[in-house]
Write an enzyme that holds these catalytic residues in place. Structure first.
Site, PDB file in Angstrom:
ATOM      1  N   GLU A 228       0.885  -1.166   0.000  1.00  0.00           N
ATOM      2  CA  GLU A 228       0.000   0.000   0.000  1.00  0.00           C
ATOM      3  C   GLU A 228       0.916   1.206   0.000  1.00  0.00           C
ATOM      4  O   GLU A 228       1.544   1.521   1.020  1.00  0.00           O
ATOM      5  CB  GLU A 228      -0.927  -0.013   1.220  1.00  0.00           C
ATOM      6  CG  GLU A 228      -2.073   0.980   1.104  1.00  0.00           C
ATOM      7  CD  GLU A 228      -1.744   2.333   1.691  1.00  0.00           C
ATOM      8  OE1 GLU A 228      -1.448   3.262   0.890  1.00  0.00           O
ATOM      9  OE2 GLU A 228      -1.766   2.483   2.917  1.00  0.00           O
ATOM     10  N   CYS A 262      -2.234   8.869   3.009  1.00  0.00           N
ATOM     11  CA  CYS A 262      -2.171   8.417   1.614  1.00  0.00           C
ATOM     12  C   CYS A 262      -3.500   8.639   0.910  1.00  0.00           C
ATOM     13  O   CYS A 262      -3.534   8.902  -0.292  1.00  0.00           O
ATOM     14  CB  CYS A 262      -1.786   6.945   1.554  1.00  0.00           C
ATOM     15  SG  CYS A 262      -0.119   6.591   2.134  1.00  0.00           S
TER      16      CYS A 262
END
Length: 469
Positions: A228, A262
Site C-alpha cells: 500500500e 495516503c
C-alpha cells in the site's frame, strides 16, 4: 538511522532506543517460527477471543494511546483517540467474521468431495509507516493473527513507543510469546529479515521507493507481498454537486491527520462554472483552521511528523511556484518551535512541476479547473498513483462514468475516501497491489488450498481437464 521519539510539537527528543543486535534479531525470528508452530493449530475461536480482548484494551485505554500517538507523530489527541477506537473496530470485525471467512468452501464437482481450504502460511513481516502508527499495524495484524499466522513489526523509526505499545496490547490480550513481536531495527536491516527462510511473506505501507525495494527483495525469495504505497487522490466537483457539503468536506479531506494521509484528497478538480466560488471557499476554509498544539482540543491541524517532512514539503511547493504555480494561502513552515506548517492552496499548476505528479504529503490543496467531465477524468487519471478517488455529482450518468473510468482502487461518490474494515483497501499503478481489510485482506496471507477427495479409493479426476494444467 536513530530510533527515537521526537515530539513534533516541540522538536525535542523524548527517548532514544538502541537497535537490537543481530543475535537478538535471530532469536526473535526463531521465536516467531516456534510461536507459529504453536499458534497455527489453536482453535479459531480461541484466536478470535484474544482479538476481542485486544479490542477491549484499545477501547479502555484509548486516551493513553491517543496521547502517545500525538506525542510521537503529532496527530491531534482527538484523532489519536479515534484511531485507537478504529483499531478496536478492526479487531472486533475479524473476531466476528474470521471463522466464516476461513471456513472450507465447498465446490460441487459431482464426482468427488472437493473444497477450498484457507490455511495460514507462517510469520508475516510488516514494514509500517508513522502516519497512522496504530491503525496501519492493526489492519494487518488482526486478520493475520486470526488466520493463524504470526506477526513481525518493523515500524517507522520515529514511533518506537507506539510499536512497543502494540506488542504489549497483543501480549496482554493473551497471544502467546512470539505471536506478535516488534523489531527495533534500522531500515537497512529489513532486507535480512525478508531473506530469512523463517519469514513467509511481507506487507508494506509506505513510499513507492520503499515498496520497490521490499518487493524486489521478496521477489528474489519468491515471497508474497502486499504493498500500500503513495497516493495523490483526486477530489472532483461537478456543477450538479451539493456544493456546500462538497467544499466543507474538501477542507477536512485535505487536512485529515495534518494532511499526512495516503488517502487524503490532494488534487481538487473543479468544473469551471463553479471553480471561482469553490476556490474562494476552499481558501477561506484553509485559512480558518487552527494550527497548534495537538493536545489542545481547539487545534484543527497539528505539526508535521518530523523536520524532514517540513523540508520536503517546502521544497515541493517552492519548485512548483518557480514552475508557474500560484500560492493562494499558507504553504509554508511556521516560525515557531516544532514542525508546524500553514495549511495552503496552490493553483495554476503546470505539468512539469512537483505539485502535478508528486504526492504532496502535508496540508496543501492542489486546485485544478476542468472544462467538462472528460477533462476532469483526464486530469484525475494523469497521475502515477491510483489509490482512492472522490467525485461529487448528483447526475447518474456522471456518477457511473466516475465509477467505471477513474483509475483507482477505491472510488467514493459524494463522500471522502476512508478505510473501513468491511471493505477492501488498496490501489493500482504506483499506489501498490494487493488488498488489506475485508475478507480479501484476510486471504492475502493464507494458502488457498484446493482439496479433492475421491471417495472409495484411488482414482483421478475425470474429464479432459484432468490431464492438463
Amino acid at each position: 538511522m536513530t530510533i527515537a521519539s521526537i515530539n513534533p510539537a516541540t522538536g525535542q527528543t523524548i527517548r532514544t532506543f538502541r537497535p537490537i543486535s543481530d543475535q537478538d534479531l535471530d532469536a526473535r525470528l526463531q521465536c516467531a517460527a516456534d510461536a507459529y508452530a504453536r499458534h497455527r493449530p489453536t482453535p479459531i475461536r480461541e484466536r478470535t477471543r484474544m482479538l476481542l480482548r485486544a479490542a477491549e484494551i484499545l477501547e479502555s485505554e484509548k486516551e493513553a494511546f491517543g496521547r502517545l500517538m500525538a506525542t510521537e507523530m503529532g496527530k491531534t489527541l482527538k484523532a489519536g483517540v479515534e484511531e485507537a477506537v478504529k483499531c478496536a473496530w478492526g479487531c472486533r470485525y475479524y473476531a466476528e467474521n474470521a471463522e466464516r471467512f476461513l471456513a472450507d468452501e465447498v465446490v460441487e464437482t459431482g464426482t468427488a468431495r472437493t473444497f477450498i481450504a484457507y490455511q495460514p502460511i507462517g510469520p508475516i513481516l510488516a514494514v509500517m509507516p508513522w502516519n497512522f502508527p496504530f491503525w496501519q499495524v492493526f489492519r494487518f495484524a488482526a486478520p493475520a493473527l486470526a488466520a493463524g499466522n504470526v506477526g513481525l513489526l518493523k515500524h517507522a523509526s520515529n514511533v518506537p513507543q507506539c510499536a512497543l505499545a502494540i506488542e504489549d496490547i497483543f501480549r496482554r490480550a493473551g497471544f502467546a510469546e512470539g505471536c506478535f513481536q516488534t523489531l527495533l531495527i534500522q531500515t537497512e536491516r529489513v532486507r535480512r529479515v525478508i531473506e530469512d527462510p523463517r519469514v513467509a511473506a511481507v506487507t508494506l505501507t509506505g513510499s513507492t521507493g520503499a515498496g520497490s525495494h521490499v518487493a524486489g527483495t521478496a521477489g528474489k525469495e519468491i515471497k508474497k507481498t502486499v504493498l500500500e504505497l503513495g497516493g495523490s487522490d483526486p477530489f472532483i466537483v461537478m456543477p450538479s454537486a451539493d456544493f456546500e457539503t462538497a467544499v466543507r468536506t474538501a477542507v477536512r479531506a485535505r487536512t485529515i491527520n495534518n494532511g499526512q494521509s495516503c488517502i487524503a484528497a490532494k488534487r481538487f478538480i473543479v468544473a469551471e462554472s463553479i471553480a471561482d466560488e469553490f476556490e474562494r471557499r476552499l481558501v477561506a476554509g484553509m485559512k480558518a483552521l487552527v494550527v497548534g498544539d495537538p493536545m489542545d482540543p481547539a487545534t484543527d491541524v497539528g505539526p508535521l511528523a518530523n523536520e524532514a517532512q517540513v523540508k520536503s514539503l517546502t521544497d515541493q511547493i517552492e519548485r512548483s511556484v518557480d514552475a508557474g504555480a500560484r500560492l493562494l494561502t499558507g504553504g509554508r513552515a511556521l516560525d515557531r518551535p516544532g514542525y508546524y506548517f500553514a495549511p495552503g492552496v496552490i493553483t495554476d499548476i503546470s505539468e512539469d512541476s512537483p505539485a502535478y505528479h508528486d504526492e504532496i504529503f502535508g496540508p496543501v490543496a492542489l486546485l485544478f479547473r476542468a472544462r467538462d467531465i472528460d477533462h476532469a477524468i483526464r486530469i484525475a487519471n494523469d497521475s502515477p498513483f491510483g489509490l482512492g478517488a472522490s467525485a461529487w455529482t448528483t447526475d447518474p450518468r456522471e456518477r457511473d462514468r466516475f465509477v467505471r473510468e477513474l483509475e483507482a482502487g477505491m472510488v467514493f461518490i459524494n463522500a471522502m475516501v476512508v478505510s473501513d474494515p468491511r471493505l477492501p483497501f488498496g490501489g493500482v499503478k504506483q499506489s501498490g497491489y494487493g488488498r488489506e481489510l475485508s475478507v480479501l485482506g484476510l486471504r492475502e496471507f493464507v494458502n488457498i488450498k484446493t482439496v479433492w477427495i475421491q471417495e472409495g479409493g484411488a482414482g483421478k479426476p475425470p474429464g479432459r481437464l484432468a490431464e492438463s494444467e
